[in-house]
Design an enzyme around this catalytic site. Sequence first.
Site, PDB file in Angstrom:
ATOM      1  N   SER A 272      38.555  48.454   7.435  1.00  8.42           N
ATOM      2  CA  SER A 272      39.265  49.072   8.553  1.00  8.42           C
ATOM      3  C   SER A 272      40.297  50.087   8.060  1.00  8.42           C
ATOM      4  CB  SER A 272      39.898  47.969   9.415  1.00  8.42           C
ATOM      5  OG  SER A 272      40.330  48.489  10.635  1.00  8.42           O
TER       6      SER A 272
ATOM      7  N   GLU B 233      30.716  48.385  17.329  1.00  9.22           N
ATOM      8  CA  GLU B 233      32.140  48.710  17.199  1.00  9.22           C
ATOM      9  C   GLU B 233      32.474  50.154  17.521  1.00  9.22           C
ATOM     10  OE1 GLU B 233      33.910  48.691  13.232  1.00  9.22           O
ATOM     11  OE2 GLU B 233      32.107  47.725  12.480  1.00  9.22           O
TER      12      GLU B 233
END
Length: 298
Positions: free
Chosen positions: A148, A242
């Site tokens: 991330s 996502e």
Amino acid sequence: MAKSDKRNQNLMNLIKRVHSVVENADIEKYRQSQDYFGALLGNSKETTVKAVRIGEMYGEWIAVNRAHMKKHVILYCHGGGYSTGSSQYARTLTTKLAVSTSMDVFSFDYRLAPEHPYPAALEDAVAAWDYLMLLGYGARDVVIAGDSAGGNLALALTLKLKEGERLLPRGLVLMSPWTDLTSSGKSYGNKKEVDPVLNEEYIGQMIQNYASGQDLENPLISPVFGDFEGFPSTYIQVGDNEMLLNDATLLHKKMAKANVSVKIDIFKGMWHVFQMSPFKTAYEAMDKNAEFIYDVCR
């Protein structure tokens, strides 16, 4: 509902609770709950943790309790939107990496936003890199990995080293990397209904915390805008559920265009940094990370 689907659903609900930072205005409390999550799921009888200090910064070595390769190491950048997360939270990933590769993993607690916005995290990543160099590792002995915002930081660190005409790491491993703070990818719109972890409000808050008033197209903030010529071999993993899907696919496209040896795996039905969770697909993904690392370290 099949047993495995139900387990996946329960995991997604747990992950969602851990990630719901916007609903919890007390960021300190949220950081503590992530550390608790890391302590809960990041425990491994197969590894030991050794704490170190780099100036004011906490760092930790994760090593497997068996004879293993010492020549190469993994420098790990944790995720958390640059506002949360820690080495402890990242143990859900760093212990798996250490076990699957039989390499030592070093992670570090860079300063967090909003108290310490850009470029604090990048300065701390450079300090962690310099620490490894002072220990006697060569740049080519190090693989940088991150998830991330940690994937963002891994890329920004490599761009910064390149800018300084320093030697670059052996390879990069990026899990659900956040590469584009301008949020230009289509997946920000077409995946927001299915993403169990991220939402617009959360991402907007993280951008505000870290890069308020900054040029979001600065490659050290949004690495997707960087020049990747001469970059090391890179492996990217992302879930197809996502919002950051296109952050990964656009990065892959740009790197390929710059003749980087780059590979991407898109995992069906998976969410943001699914590798944290204790289930089969997560372990398979970690094994793929290990295969890539072995390949580049040969």
